[in-house]
Design a protein around this motif. Structure first.
Motif, PDB file in Angstrom:
ATOM      1  N   GLN A  62      -6.718  -3.977  53.116  1.00 36.04           N
ATOM      2  CA  GLN A  62      -6.515  -3.893  54.566  1.00 36.04           C
ATOM      3  C   GLN A  62      -5.162  -4.497  54.924  1.00 36.04           C
ATOM      4  OE1 GLN A  62      -8.518  -6.437  57.754  1.00 36.04           O
ATOM      5  NE2 GLN A  62      -9.633  -4.501  58.002  1.00 36.04           N
ATOM      6  N   LEU A  63      -4.410  -3.771  55.737  1.00 33.84           N
ATOM      7  CA  LEU A  63      -3.099  -4.224  56.172  1.00 33.84           C
ATOM      8  C   LEU A  63      -3.093  -4.354  57.689  1.00 33.84           C
ATOM      9  CD1 LEU A  63      -0.181  -4.911  55.400  1.00 33.84           C
ATOM     10  CD2 LEU A  63       0.375  -2.491  55.624  1.00 33.84           C
ATOM     11  N   LYS A  64      -2.773  -5.559  58.189  1.00 36.51           N
ATOM     12  CA  LYS A  64      -2.684  -5.815  59.627  1.00 36.51           C
ATOM     13  C   LYS A  64      -1.290  -6.369  59.921  1.00 36.51           C
ATOM     14  CE  LYS A  64      -6.124  -7.570  61.897  1.00 36.51           C
ATOM     15  NZ  LYS A  64      -6.509  -6.400  62.737  1.00 36.51           N
ATOM     16  N   PRO A  65      -0.394  -5.529  60.443  1.00 36.63           N
ATOM     17  CA  PRO A  65       0.955  -5.998  60.771  1.00 36.63           C
ATOM     18  C   PRO A  65       0.923  -7.136  61.780  1.00 36.63           C
ATOM     19  CG  PRO A  65       0.807  -3.605  60.900  1.00 36.63           C
ATOM     20  CD  PRO A  65      -0.588  -4.118  60.771  1.00 36.63           C
ATOM     21  N   LYS A  66       1.842  -8.078  61.630  1.00 32.41           N
ATOM     22  CA  LYS A  66       1.924  -9.226  62.532  1.00 32.41           C
ATOM     23  C   LYS A  66       3.097  -9.067  63.492  1.00 32.41           C
ATOM     24  CE  LYS A  66      -1.495 -11.352  60.504  1.00 32.41           C
ATOM     25  NZ  LYS A  66      -2.801 -11.518  61.192  1.00 32.41           N
ATOM     26  N   PHE A  67       2.846  -9.331  64.748  1.00 31.92           N
ATOM     27  CA  PHE A  67       3.885  -9.231  65.766  1.00 31.92           C
ATOM     28  C   PHE A  67       4.936 -10.307  65.527  1.00 31.92           C
ATOM     29  CE2 PHE A  67       5.688 -10.051  69.969  1.00 31.92           C
ATOM     30  CZ  PHE A  67       5.981  -8.770  70.402  1.00 31.92           C
ATOM     31  N   ASN A  68       6.187  -9.887  65.418  1.00 30.82           N
ATOM     32  CA  ASN A  68       7.287 -10.815  65.193  1.00 30.82           C
ATOM     33  C   ASN A  68       8.073 -10.969  66.501  1.00 30.82           C
ATOM     34  OD1 ASN A  68      10.100 -11.700  64.385  1.00 30.82           O
ATOM     35  ND2 ASN A  68       9.111 -11.752  62.383  1.00 30.82           N
ATOM     36  N   TRP A  69       7.913 -12.136  67.139  1.00 32.56           N
ATOM     37  CA  TRP A  69       8.522 -12.360  68.451  1.00 32.56           C
ATOM     38  C   TRP A  69      10.039 -12.224  68.424  1.00 32.56           C
ATOM     39  CZ3 TRP A  69       6.201 -12.404  73.026  1.00 32.56           C
ATOM     40  CH2 TRP A  69       4.831 -12.643  73.083  1.00 32.56           C
TER      41      TRP A  69
ATOM     42  N   HIS B  60       5.198  -0.954  60.859  1.00 34.85           N
ATOM     43  CA  HIS B  60       6.321  -1.849  61.094  1.00 34.85           C
ATOM     44  C   HIS B  60       5.905  -3.325  60.996  1.00 34.85           C
ATOM     45  CE1 HIS B  60       8.761   1.546  62.506  1.00 34.85           C
ATOM     46  NE2 HIS B  60       7.678   1.941  63.171  1.00 34.85           N
ATOM     47  N   CYS B  61       6.898  -4.193  60.951  1.00 36.63           N
ATOM     48  CA  CYS B  61       6.702  -5.648  61.009  1.00 36.63           C
ATOM     49  C   CYS B  61       5.758  -6.147  59.908  1.00 36.63           C
ATOM     50  CB  CYS B  61       6.191  -6.072  62.383  1.00 36.63           C
ATOM     51  SG  CYS B  61       7.429  -5.939  63.693  1.00 36.63           S
ATOM     52  N   ILE B  62       6.029  -5.776  58.675  1.00 31.41           N
ATOM     53  CA  ILE B  62       5.187  -6.184  57.554  1.00 31.41           C
ATOM     54  C   ILE B  62       5.850  -7.343  56.816  1.00 31.41           C
ATOM     55  CG2 ILE B  62       4.050  -5.450  55.428  1.00 31.41           C
ATOM     56  CD1 ILE B  62       4.214  -2.599  56.460  1.00 31.41           C
TER      57      ILE B  62
ATOM     58  N   PHE C 262       2.428  -6.482  76.018  1.00 25.83           N
ATOM     59  CA  PHE C 262       1.630  -5.320  75.664  1.00 25.83           C
ATOM     60  C   PHE C 262       1.764  -4.994  74.175  1.00 25.83           C
ATOM     61  CE2 PHE C 262       0.937  -4.702  80.092  1.00 25.83           C
ATOM     62  CZ  PHE C 262      -0.131  -3.826  80.207  1.00 25.83           C
ATOM     63  N   ASP C 263       2.979  -5.101  73.645  1.00 23.37           N
ATOM     64  CA  ASP C 263       3.173  -4.859  72.212  1.00 23.37           C
ATOM     65  C   ASP C 263       2.407  -5.871  71.374  1.00 23.37           C
ATOM     66  OD1 ASP C 263       4.727  -2.699  72.721  1.00 23.37           O
ATOM     67  OD2 ASP C 263       6.505  -3.415  71.658  1.00 23.37           O
ATOM     68  N   LYS C 264       2.406  -7.140  71.816  1.00 19.81           N
ATOM     69  CA  LYS C 264       1.680  -8.180  71.088  1.00 19.81           C
ATOM     70  C   LYS C 264       0.182  -7.868  71.058  1.00 19.81           C
ATOM     71  CE  LYS C 264       0.834 -12.297  69.263  1.00 19.81           C
ATOM     72  NZ  LYS C 264      -0.650 -12.296  69.315  1.00 19.81           N
ATOM     73  N   LEU C 265      -0.382  -7.468  72.186  1.00 23.08           N
ATOM     74  CA  LEU C 265      -1.800  -7.134  72.252  1.00 23.08           C
ATOM     75  C   LEU C 265      -2.124  -5.923  71.376  1.00 23.08           C
ATOM     76  CD1 LEU C 265      -2.423  -7.652  76.070  1.00 23.08           C
ATOM     77  CD2 LEU C 265      -3.162  -9.137  74.204  1.00 23.08           C
TER      78      LEU C 265
END
Length: 213
Positions: free
Chosen positions: A45-52, A189-191, A106-109
């Protein structure tokens, strides 16, 4: 008659071998059931993390570019507007800053709801934020898996993995998480640790493709 798989004697009317479960066509039923069961089990399972930092720069620069383009387009009347409304630059920057902040939230959510599940023969994409979206790709239809890190992504130690199908053009556009040209394939993205994640995904897809052949 005798079973083609294990040689156990079976009646002419029997469809399946009482010993190993193989049918008359030589297909092992128990093995097929096992394959179906494995295909319902998530292998990775891959869950990309939001990069501020990355998102603030990319979204902020995009907003700034739009301001510059509008200013160039309105160059003839811009001076008059500034004379009539001296506080116009402050208003524009304030509104732009608010829009950027809303976009970031919104992108973070949405990133928090993103989920890529890799099974034995398929990958599923799920987005449960606002409008629920799901997408499934069979490994046998995947043409290519690529990994890349732009200069800005390298600064923030993240990367992008793109999965192309036979119908994909080979070019990905936009910043939406699964947005590919023609809505084919996936762009993740953001992996973090993108090389390691890329290798895991590639190995699973290669193994699943070989099992399908």
């Amino acid at each position: 008659m005798f079973c083609k798989n294990c040689g156990t004697e079976m009646s002419d009317d029997a469809r399946f071998c009482p010993n190993c479960g193989t049918d008359k066509l030589g297909e092992n039923t128990s093995q097929n059931n096992k394959s179906k069961e494995n295909d319902n089990t998530v292998k990775f399972q891959l869950k990309p993390k939001f990069n501020w930092g990355y998102k603030i720069i990319t979204i902020g620069l995009r907003a700034l570019l739009w301001i510059i383009l509008v200013a160039i387009w309105m160059s003839e009347s811009l001076v008059q507007l500034l004379l009539l409304f001296p506080s116009l630059p402050v208003i524009v920057l304030t509104v732009t800053g608010a829009c950027v902040a809303i976009k970031l939230i919104f992108d973070k959510l949405q990133y928090d709801a993103l989920e890529y599940n890799f099974y034995a023969t398929k990958v599923e994409y799920k987005d449960g934020f606002l409008n629920k979206e799901e997408k499934e790709l069979k490994y046998k239809y995947i043409r290519e898996v690529t990994m890349n890190k732009s200069i800005l992504e390298r600064i923030f130690n993240i990367g992008t993995i793109r999965i192309f199908t036979n119908a994909s053009s080979g070019v990905a556009y936009g910043s939406k998480h699964n947005n590919m040209y023609g809505k084919n394939g996936m762009a993740i993205h953001c992996i973090k640790d993108v090389k390691e994640q890329y290798q895991k995904i590639k190995d699973i897809i290669d193994e699943g493709t070989e099992n399908e052949d």
